[in-house]
Design a protein around this motif. Structure first.
Motif, PDB file in Angstrom:
ATOM      1  N   HIS A 190      39.443  35.012  36.281  1.00 41.81           N
ATOM      2  CA  HIS A 190      37.980  35.072  36.282  1.00 41.81           C
ATOM      3  C   HIS A 190      37.578  36.445  35.745  1.00 41.81           C
TER       4      HIS A 190
ATOM      5  N   ARG B 278      37.217  33.163  44.646  1.00 43.67           N
ATOM      6  CA  ARG B 278      38.200  33.100  43.570  1.00 43.67           C
ATOM      7  C   ARG B 278      38.826  34.480  43.430  1.00 43.67           C
TER       8      ARG B 278
ATOM      9  N   TYR C 157      33.758  37.094  42.595  1.00 45.63           N
ATOM     10  CA  TYR C 157      33.338  35.764  43.018  1.00 45.63           C
ATOM     11  C   TYR C 157      34.141  35.469  44.274  1.00 45.63           C
ATOM     12  N   ARG C 158      33.495  35.457  45.406  1.00 47.69           N
ATOM     13  CA  ARG C 158      34.151  35.630  46.697  1.00 47.69           C
ATOM     14  C   ARG C 158      35.364  34.734  46.930  1.00 47.69           C
TER      15      ARG C 158
ATOM     16  N   THR D 257      34.914  39.376  34.477  1.00 51.76           N
ATOM     17  CA  THR D 257      33.547  39.893  34.535  1.00 51.76           C
ATOM     18  C   THR D 257      33.504  41.191  33.742  1.00 51.76           C
TER      19      THR D 257
ATOM     20  N   TYR E   8      40.925  37.412  39.598  1.00 48.46           N
ATOM     21  CA  TYR E   8      39.839  37.959  38.792  1.00 48.46           C
ATOM     22  C   TYR E   8      40.260  39.293  38.205  1.00 48.46           C
TER      23      TYR E   8
ATOM     24  N   ARG F 121      29.650  35.505  46.314  1.00 47.55           N
ATOM     25  CA  ARG F 121      29.162  34.136  46.406  1.00 47.55           C
ATOM     26  C   ARG F 121      30.060  33.344  47.351  1.00 47.55           C
TER      27      ARG F 121
END
Length: 323
Positions: free
Chosen positions: A251, A224, A221-222, A253, A227, A45
Motif C-alpha cells: 500500500h 493494512r 491505512y489502519r 502513500t 504499506y 481508517r
C-alpha cells in the motif's frame, strides 16, 4: 541471540569509490545527547482488515536483515550514540558487511561539535555517466535517564534494508549506485551534510534515502500493515506504481499520514537527503513512519516485521532498476 547465517554473502567483483575523499577511521570521542522527534497525528481508517501474516523471518534475506538489525541494536553498539564506542562498533560492522558484498567501502571522516564522525561509502558499478545515491543513517540516540534506546527501527532497519537492496543490485545495472551509511544524523545530520558537500559539482541523478523502514505498527491505512510511505514520490509515481505492481504489492502513500506539515517536516527539514534537495537534486525517502517505539527503550529488533520489510526492499530494488 538469533542465529547468524552461516553462508557468506556473494559479490560480483571489485568496486571502486566515486571520488577520492576518504581517510582512515579516527578514535572514538565523547558522547552527545539528543531529544527524540515528535510523534505524528495519525489519520487511521477502520473500515477494512488486511492480515499480512507472521512477522518472524522465514527466508535467508529476512534473516540477513534481522541479524543486521539485531547486532546494530544490541548492547555491543549501546544505542549507537554519535561519537561513542557503540557508534564506532556500528561503523565497523557496516564497513565489514559492505566488504562482504564487494562494495570496496571507504571512510569519509568529518568533525562535528569537536567530535569525529565517519561515513561509509561503497559503489555498485553500472553504465552511463550518472549515478544513484542510496543512503541510510546509522547512529542513534544512545540512552537517556539510565535507559538504553536500541534504535532497531530507527535506523538499524534502514541500514539493513540498504544493505539488502545493494546486495540485490550487486551485479550492476543501467546506472552506478553509490551506497552510503551516514553518521551523525542525531547531530544536525552532520554526516549527510559532509557527504553532500564532498559531492558538490558531481551530484547524483537521484538520492534514495531509507529512514525507518522495518515496522508495521503505524500503518497509513489502519488494517493494512503492508504499506510504505514514499515521500517525494509523486514525481516518480508511474515508476513507483510499476515497481510495486510487478510483485511487492504494497500500500503506497506519498505523504506523511495525510499531514502536509509532517510531510514537509520529514521530507524537507529533518532527513539526511535535505542537503541534496536544497541543491535541486531529486530525492525520494522511503519510510514506515514513526511508531510509539521510536527513540524509546522498546525499539528492539523483535518488534519489526521482516516479511513486510523484505517486500519493501524488493519494491525499492525494482524501482532503482527502472531508473
Amino acid at each position: 541471540m538469533l542465529p547468524v547465517l552461516a553462508a557468506a554473502i556473494s559479490s560480483c567483483g571489485v568496486r571502486r569509490p566515486v571520488c577520492g575523499i576518504w581517510q582512515d577511521p579516527l578514535p572514538s570521542v565523547p558522547q552527545v545527547r539528543m531529544d527524540p522527534l515528535p510523534h505524528p497525528q495519525y489519520a487511521l481508517r477502520t473500515d477494512a482488515y488486511f492480515d499480512v501474516g507472521d512477522a518472524i523471518p522465514v527466508n535467508e534475506a529476512q534473516w540477513r536483515m534481522c541479524n543486521d538489525v539485531e547486532f546494530l541494536s544490541s548492547g555491543a553498539c549501546d544505542g549507537r550514540e554519535f561519537g561513542t564506542r557503540g557508534d564506532f562498533e556500528a561503523f565497523r560492522y557496516i564497513f565489514k558487511r559492505m566488504q562482504e558484498q564487494g562494495l570496496s567501502p571507504r571512510t569519509q571522516t568529518f568533525r562535528a561539535m569537536g567530535r569525529i564522525g565517519r561515513n561509509i561509502i561503497g559503489e555498485i558499478p553500472g553504465s552511463g555517466s550518472g549515478y544513484i545515491l542510496l543512503m541510510a543513517y546509522f547512529d542513534g540516540v544512545g540512552g537517556q535517564g539510565g535507559k538504553l534506546y536500541p534504535g532497531a527501527d530507527s535506523n538499524a532497519s534502514g541500514v539493513a534494508a540498504m544493505l539488502e537492496v545493494a546486495r540485490r543490485l550487486s551485479c550492476g545495472g543501467r546506472q552506478r549506485v553509490v551506497v552510503a551509511a551516514v553518521d551523525a544524523h542525531q547531530l544536525s545530520m552532520a554526516g549527510a551534510e559532509s557527504l553532500a558537500a564532498s559531492l558538490k559539482g558531481k551530484d547524483p541523478s537521484i538520492v534514495i534515502n531509507i529512514d525507518i523502514i522495518g515496522s508495521t505498527l503505524s500503518p497509513a491505512y489502519r488494517f493494512r500493515k503492508d504499506y510504505v510511505l514514499c515521500l517525494g514520490g509523486r514525481q516518480f509515481n508511474h515508476k513507483l506504481y510499476a515497481a510495486n505492481n510487478s510483485g511487492p504489492d504494497l500500500h503506497l502513500t506519498f505523504d506523511y499520514y495525510g499531514s502536509s506539515n509532517f510531510t514537509n517536516l520529514f521530507y524537507r527539514k529533518v532527513s539526511d537527503h535535505k542537503f541534496f534537495l536544497e541543491r535541486g537534486v531529486p530525492c525520494l525517502m522511503f519510510t514506515s513512519g514513526i511508531s510509539f517505539n521510536t527513540n524509546k527503550s522498546t525499539d528492539t529488533y523483535d518488534t519489526l516485521d521482516y516479511g513486510v520489510m523484505e517486500r519493501r526492499v524488493e519494491f525499492i530494488t525494482r524501482f532503482v532498476r527502472s531508473l
